[in-house]
Design a protein around this motif. Structure first.
Motif, PDB file in Angstrom:
ATOM      1  N   ALA A  41      29.638  66.956 -17.995  1.00  0.00           N
ATOM      2  CA  ALA A  41      28.353  66.920 -17.285  1.00  0.00           C
ATOM      3  C   ALA A  41      28.525  67.262 -15.809  1.00  0.00           C
ATOM      4  CB  ALA A  41      27.707  65.549 -17.452  1.00  0.00           C
ATOM      5  N   LEU A  42      29.520  66.668 -15.165  1.00  0.00           N
ATOM      6  CA  LEU A  42      29.743  66.950 -13.746  1.00  0.00           C
ATOM      7  C   LEU A  42      30.297  68.349 -13.513  1.00  0.00           C
ATOM      8  CD1 LEU A  42      31.280  63.531 -12.657  1.00  0.00           C
ATOM      9  CD2 LEU A  42      28.990  64.392 -12.154  1.00  0.00           C
ATOM     10  N   GLY A  43      31.156  68.809 -14.418  1.00  0.00           N
ATOM     11  CA  GLY A  43      31.764  70.126 -14.258  1.00  0.00           C
ATOM     12  C   GLY A  43      30.768  71.251 -14.386  1.00  0.00           C
ATOM     13  N   VAL A  44      29.876  71.149 -15.365  1.00  0.00           N
ATOM     14  CA  VAL A  44      28.887  72.210 -15.565  1.00  0.00           C
ATOM     15  C   VAL A  44      27.864  72.209 -14.436  1.00  0.00           C
ATOM     16  CG1 VAL A  44      27.057  73.007 -17.099  1.00  0.00           C
ATOM     17  CG2 VAL A  44      29.249  72.335 -18.044  1.00  0.00           C
ATOM     18  N   ALA A  45      27.398  71.016 -14.043  1.00  0.00           N
ATOM     19  CA  ALA A  45      26.441  70.945 -12.942  1.00  0.00           C
ATOM     20  C   ALA A  45      27.075  71.426 -11.634  1.00  0.00           C
ATOM     21  CB  ALA A  45      25.913  69.522 -12.789  1.00  0.00           C
ATOM     22  N   GLY A  46      28.306  71.023 -11.384  1.00  0.00           N
ATOM     23  CA  GLY A  46      29.004  71.487 -10.179  1.00  0.00           C
ATOM     24  C   GLY A  46      29.316  72.966 -10.223  1.00  0.00           C
ATOM     25  N   ASP A  62      33.436  88.255  -9.247  1.00  0.00           N
ATOM     26  CA  ASP A  62      34.726  88.449  -9.894  1.00  0.00           C
ATOM     27  C   ASP A  62      35.675  87.280  -9.655  1.00  0.00           C
ATOM     28  OD1 ASP A  62      33.865  90.890 -10.798  1.00  0.00           O
ATOM     29  OD2 ASP A  62      34.681  91.990  -9.081  1.00  0.00           O
ATOM     30  N   LEU A  63      35.409  86.476  -8.660  1.00  0.00           N
ATOM     31  CA  LEU A  63      36.271  85.331  -8.348  1.00  0.00           C
ATOM     32  C   LEU A  63      35.708  84.010  -8.871  1.00  0.00           C
ATOM     33  CD1 LEU A  63      37.224  86.263  -4.687  1.00  0.00           C
ATOM     34  CD2 LEU A  63      38.538  86.643  -6.760  1.00  0.00           C
ATOM     35  N   ARG A  64      34.705  84.083  -9.731  1.00  0.00           N
ATOM     36  CA  ARG A  64      34.052  82.886 -10.271  1.00  0.00           C
ATOM     37  C   ARG A  64      35.059  81.963 -10.942  1.00  0.00           C
ATOM     38  NH1 ARG A  64      30.171  85.075 -13.875  1.00  0.00           N
ATOM     39  NH2 ARG A  64      28.827  85.279 -12.084  1.00  0.00           N
ATOM     40  N   LEU A  65      35.951  82.507 -11.733  1.00  0.00           N
ATOM     41  CA  LEU A  65      36.940  81.700 -12.455  1.00  0.00           C
ATOM     42  C   LEU A  65      37.876  80.980 -11.491  1.00  0.00           C
ATOM     43  CD1 LEU A  65      38.105  80.899 -15.216  1.00  0.00           C
ATOM     44  CD2 LEU A  65      39.576  82.901 -15.053  1.00  0.00           C
ATOM     45  N   PHE A  66      38.275  81.648 -10.418  1.00  0.00           N
ATOM     46  CA  PHE A  66      39.190  81.047  -9.461  1.00  0.00           C
ATOM     47  C   PHE A  66      38.525  79.962  -8.618  1.00  0.00           C
ATOM     48  CE2 PHE A  66      41.058  85.254 -10.216  1.00  0.00           C
ATOM     49  CZ  PHE A  66      42.255  84.832 -10.758  1.00  0.00           C
ATOM     50  N   LEU A  67      37.203  79.939  -8.582  1.00  0.00           N
ATOM     51  CA  LEU A  67      36.496  78.847  -7.919  1.00  0.00           C
ATOM     52  C   LEU A  67      36.257  77.681  -8.872  1.00  0.00           C
ATOM     53  CD1 LEU A  67      33.858  80.838  -5.853  1.00  0.00           C
ATOM     54  CD2 LEU A  67      35.873  79.655  -4.999  1.00  0.00           C
ATOM     55  N   LEU A  68      36.054  77.995 -10.156  1.00  0.00           N
ATOM     56  CA  LEU A  68      35.795  76.926 -11.129  1.00  0.00           C
ATOM     57  C   LEU A  68      37.046  76.136 -11.490  1.00  0.00           C
ATOM     58  CD1 LEU A  68      33.278  78.517 -13.636  1.00  0.00           C
ATOM     59  CD2 LEU A  68      32.883  76.617 -12.078  1.00  0.00           C
ATOM     60  N   LEU A 106      35.477  74.545 -19.490  1.00  0.00           N
ATOM     61  CA  LEU A 106      35.546  75.844 -18.822  1.00  0.00           C
ATOM     62  C   LEU A 106      34.539  76.820 -19.414  1.00  0.00           C
ATOM     63  CD1 LEU A 106      36.882  77.685 -16.760  1.00  0.00           C
ATOM     64  CD2 LEU A 106      38.587  78.233 -18.494  1.00  0.00           C
ATOM     65  N   GLY A 107      34.415  76.829 -20.737  1.00  0.00           N
ATOM     66  CA  GLY A 107      33.474  77.746 -21.383  1.00  0.00           C
ATOM     67  C   GLY A 107      32.032  77.454 -21.013  1.00  0.00           C
ATOM     68  N   LEU A 108      31.657  76.178 -21.037  1.00  0.00           N
ATOM     69  CA  LEU A 108      30.284  75.829 -20.672  1.00  0.00           C
ATOM     70  C   LEU A 108      30.007  76.055 -19.195  1.00  0.00           C
ATOM     71  CD1 LEU A 108      29.545  72.607 -22.727  1.00  0.00           C
ATOM     72  CD2 LEU A 108      28.589  74.865 -23.042  1.00  0.00           C
ATOM     73  N   ALA A 109      31.006  75.811 -18.348  1.00  0.00           N
ATOM     74  CA  ALA A 109      30.810  76.046 -16.916  1.00  0.00           C
ATOM     75  C   ALA A 109      30.615  77.537 -16.630  1.00  0.00           C
ATOM     76  CB  ALA A 109      31.994  75.506 -16.126  1.00  0.00           C
ATOM     77  N   LEU A 110      31.386  78.384 -17.306  1.00  0.00           N
ATOM     78  CA  LEU A 110      31.208  79.828 -17.118  1.00  0.00           C
ATOM     79  C   LEU A 110      29.885  80.312 -17.690  1.00  0.00           C
ATOM     80  CD1 LEU A 110      34.790  81.162 -17.851  1.00  0.00           C
ATOM     81  CD2 LEU A 110      33.577  81.209 -15.671  1.00  0.00           C
ATOM     82  N   GLN A 111      29.487  79.736 -18.823  1.00  0.00           N
ATOM     83  CA  GLN A 111      28.211  80.122 -19.435  1.00  0.00           C
ATOM     84  C   GLN A 111      27.039  79.681 -18.562  1.00  0.00           C
ATOM     85  OE1 GLN A 111      27.660  78.435 -23.290  1.00  0.00           O
ATOM     86  NE2 GLN A 111      25.800  79.583 -23.703  1.00  0.00           N
TER      87      GLN A 111
END
Length: 182
Positions: A41-46, A62-68, A106-111
Motif C-alpha cells: 500500500a505504501l509502496g504503490v502510493a509512494g 526512463d529512470l523510473r525504475l531507478f527511483l522506485l 515492484l510490478g504494481l508500483a510500475l503499473q
C-alpha cells in the motif's frame, strides 16, 4: 488475469522463502502478510507520488525504475522496523529480505506509475492487492502443510507443488474476473 498471476506467483515465491525456515508459526506468517500489505500500500502510493512529483515534471521516464527501487528498499527495511517498535513481541526479524524480493510490489508500483488514476483509486487498489497477497500467503502455508503430510513423488516436493498450486489458484481466481463490474 495478469494481476492474479502476479499476486500468486509473488506469494508463491515469498512463501517458499519463508517456509524454508522450520518451524514457521502462524503468527510469523500473519506478521509477514501484514508487513507485505503495508509495504504494498505504501509502496504503490509512494511510487505514484514519485511519478507525479519527480518523473513527469523532470521528464525522466526512463529512470523510473531507478527511483522506485530505493523507495521500495527503504520500505522493505522500514516496515518491519516500525512493526517491531509497535509490537515488540511480534517476530519481525528477517522480514526485510522477503519484502525486498516481493515482485508484486515492484510490478504494481510500475503499473500504477504509468496509470493516470487518482491517489485514492491507486491506494485502494494497492490495499486490496496487499490484502489479497496476505490471503495468498495464508493459502500457500496451508498448501505447504498439507503437502508435507501427503505422499508426493520426490520430484513434486517443495517449490514444484507450490507452483502447481499457484496455477490452480490462478484458475480459481480468474472466475472472479468481471464479477464486480456488472
Amino acid at each position: 488475469m495478469n494481476d492474479y498471476m502476479l499476486i500468486l506467483a509473488s506469494a508463491a515465491l515469498v512463501s517458499h522463502l519463508l517456509l524454508q525456515q522450520q518451524p514457521l508459526s502462524r503468527l510469523r506468517l500473519h506478521v509477514c502478510g501484514l508487513a507485505s500489505a503495508l509495504s504494498i500500500a505504501l509502496g504503490v502510493a509512494g511510487g505514484q507520488m514519485l511519478e507525479r512529483l519527480v518523473v513527469v515534471p523532470w521528464q525522466i521516464q526512463d529512470l523510473r525504475l531507478f527511483l522506485l527501487l530505493p523507495w521500495l528498499g527503504l520500505l522493505a527495511w522500514g516496515v518491519p522496523q516500525v512493526l517491531a517498535r509497535l509490537r515488540p513481541q511480534w517476530p519481525t526479524r528477517h522480514l526485510a529480505l522477503p519484502l525486498l524480493g516481493n515482485a508484486l510490489l515492484l510490478g504494481l508500483a510500475l503499473q500504477a506509475a504509468g496509470d493516470n488514476a487518482t491517489v485514492l483509486a491507486t491506494s485502494s487498489t494497492a490495499l486490496v492487492a496487499g490484502l489479497g497477497f496476505w490471503l495468498a500467503l495464508a493459502l500457500f502455508d496451508d498448501l505447504h502443510q498439507r503437502s508435507q503430510q501427503a505422499e508426493l513423488p520426490a520430484a513434486l516436493r517443495g517449490l514444484p507443488i507450490t507452483l502447481i498450486g499457484t496455477g490452480v489458484m490462478a484458475l480459481a481466481f480468474s472466475g472472479f474476473n468481471g464479477l464486480f463490474t456488472q
